[in-house]
Design an enzyme around this catalytic site. Structure first.
Site, short mmCIF file in Angstrom:
data_model
loop_
_atom_site.label_atom_id
_atom_site.label_comp_id
_atom_site.label_asym_id
_atom_site.label_seq_id
_atom_site.Cartn_x
_atom_site.Cartn_y
_atom_site.Cartn_z
N HIS A 12 3.38 -11.35 14.33
CA HIS A 12 1.96 -11.50 13.79
C HIS A 12 1.02 -11.42 15.19
CE1 HIS A 12 2.28 -16.16 13.84
NE2 HIS A 12 2.09 -15.86 15.01
N HIS A 59 -2.53 -21.52 13.14
CA HIS A 59 -2.36 -21.90 14.56
C HIS A 59 -3.50 -22.78 15.21
CE1 HIS A 59 -0.28 -18.05 14.11
NE2 HIS A 59 0.41 -18.34 15.42
N HIS A 193 9.58 -15.55 21.48
CA HIS A 193 8.32 -15.73 22.38
C HIS A 193 8.12 -16.96 23.00
CE1 HIS A 193 6.26 -16.09 18.64
NE2 HIS A 193 5.06 -16.37 19.13
N GLU A 240 8.71 -19.95 14.99
CA GLU A 240 8.04 -19.28 13.90
C GLU A 240 8.96 -18.48 12.92
OE1 GLU A 240 3.43 -18.57 15.92
OE2 GLU A 240 5.09 -16.84 15.63
#
Ligand code: DHB
Ligand code: FE
Length: 283
Positions: A12, A59, A193, A240
């Site tokens: 995303h 977030h 990431h 995530e």
């Protein structure tokens, strides 16, 4: 009855949304990302889902450190696009499906998962970027969306095992809804990431590839992977990926049915600081 026909998995990355919104999607750097979704856009148009059950993470946009629900289901009739600091993205608002969402809340809570019921929530890049990747830039999103937010920002976050079992409960809930609806479930975020600290920029292609393989073929074993392995191997934001197990848990094989068909698989590095992974599984 409603049925889950497919699951979709995708990263995303917010810069993907910015590239689309600012007309940069034709640049070679971004073309390499978007071409992985050419098939997916056609596929989604052909599939014509009635509802998308979209598992994502907020977030610290709608929620903050003041209040951190582990699992939150959006039961509203609509969800505005969040302002994440530079104005809301110029994308359509999200139309909800309050009847199905309320039914899922009822059923899943009765199956002993504690969900937070959210009647108002602005949705951030975690939800809108997957929609953009799968739909392009339409005037309206193709169908109602039930946002399902998972805390992967502040520890303790839910285990992979619990996420897979939650997916199984969501499947039962959706398939007991008394209306003939074509429902897709999407799992979003990831892949490897890390956005901060000495390891910022970490990408682990070998881990990501194995994660995709195992998600397809052996989600039960994958669901037992502890958080520390996600963080060590896939970076701090790689956690995530546990959300993908919710969508995977809702597939037919985890309820005794046949294995899913892999309709599409894509992996690309880099997009911003993130490895982009994408998978479509059909029941
Ligand atoms: C990036 C990726 C994310 O998942 C996110 O939430 C924010 C930023 C990035 O790669 O820049
Ligand atoms: Fe993120």
């Amino acid at each position: 009855m409603a049925r889950i026909t497919a699951s979709v998995y995708t990263s995303h990355v917010p810069a993907i949304g910015a590239a689309l919104d600012t007309g940069k999607s034709g640049e070679p750097y971004w073309q390499a990302v978007f071409k992985g979704y050419d098939f997916s856009k056609l596929w989604l148009r052909a599939q014509k889902p009635d509802v998308i059950f979209l598992v994502f993470n907020d977030h610290a946009t709608a929620f903050s450190l003041d209040m951190i629900p582990t699992f939150a289901i959006g039961t509203a009739a609509g969800f505005a696009v969040a302002d994440e600091g530079w104005g809301p993205r110029p994308v359509p608002n999200v139309i909800g499906h309050p009847e199905l969402a309320a039914h899922v809340a009822q059923s899943v809570i009765q199956q002993d998962f504690d969900l937070t019921i959210v009647n108002r929530m602005d949705v951030d890049h975690g939800l809108t970027v997957p929609l953009s990747l799968m739909c392009g830039q339409p005037q309206a999103w193709p169908c109602p969306v039930i946002p399902f937010a998972v805390n992967v920002v502040q520890y303790p976050v839910p285990s992979g095992r619990r996420c897979l079992a939650l997916g199984q409960a969501i499947r039962k809930a959706i398939e007991s809804y008394d209306e003939d609806l074509n429902v897709q479930i999407w799992g979003t975020g990831g892949m490897s990431h890390q956005l901060q600290g000495p390891r910022a920029g970490l990408i682990n292609r070998a881990f990501d590839t194995a994660f995709l393989d195992r998600l397809i073929a052996d989600p039960q074993a994958l669901s037992l992977m502890p958080h520390i392995d996600y963080v060590r191997e896939a970076g701090s934001e790689g956690i995530e990926l546990v959300m993908w197990l919710i969508a995977r848990g809702a597939m037919a094989d985890l309820a005794g049915g046949p294995a899913p068909r892999v309709a599409h698989r894509f992996y690309h590095v880099p997009a911003s600081n993130t490895a982009v992974g994408h998978l479509i599984l059909e029941n």
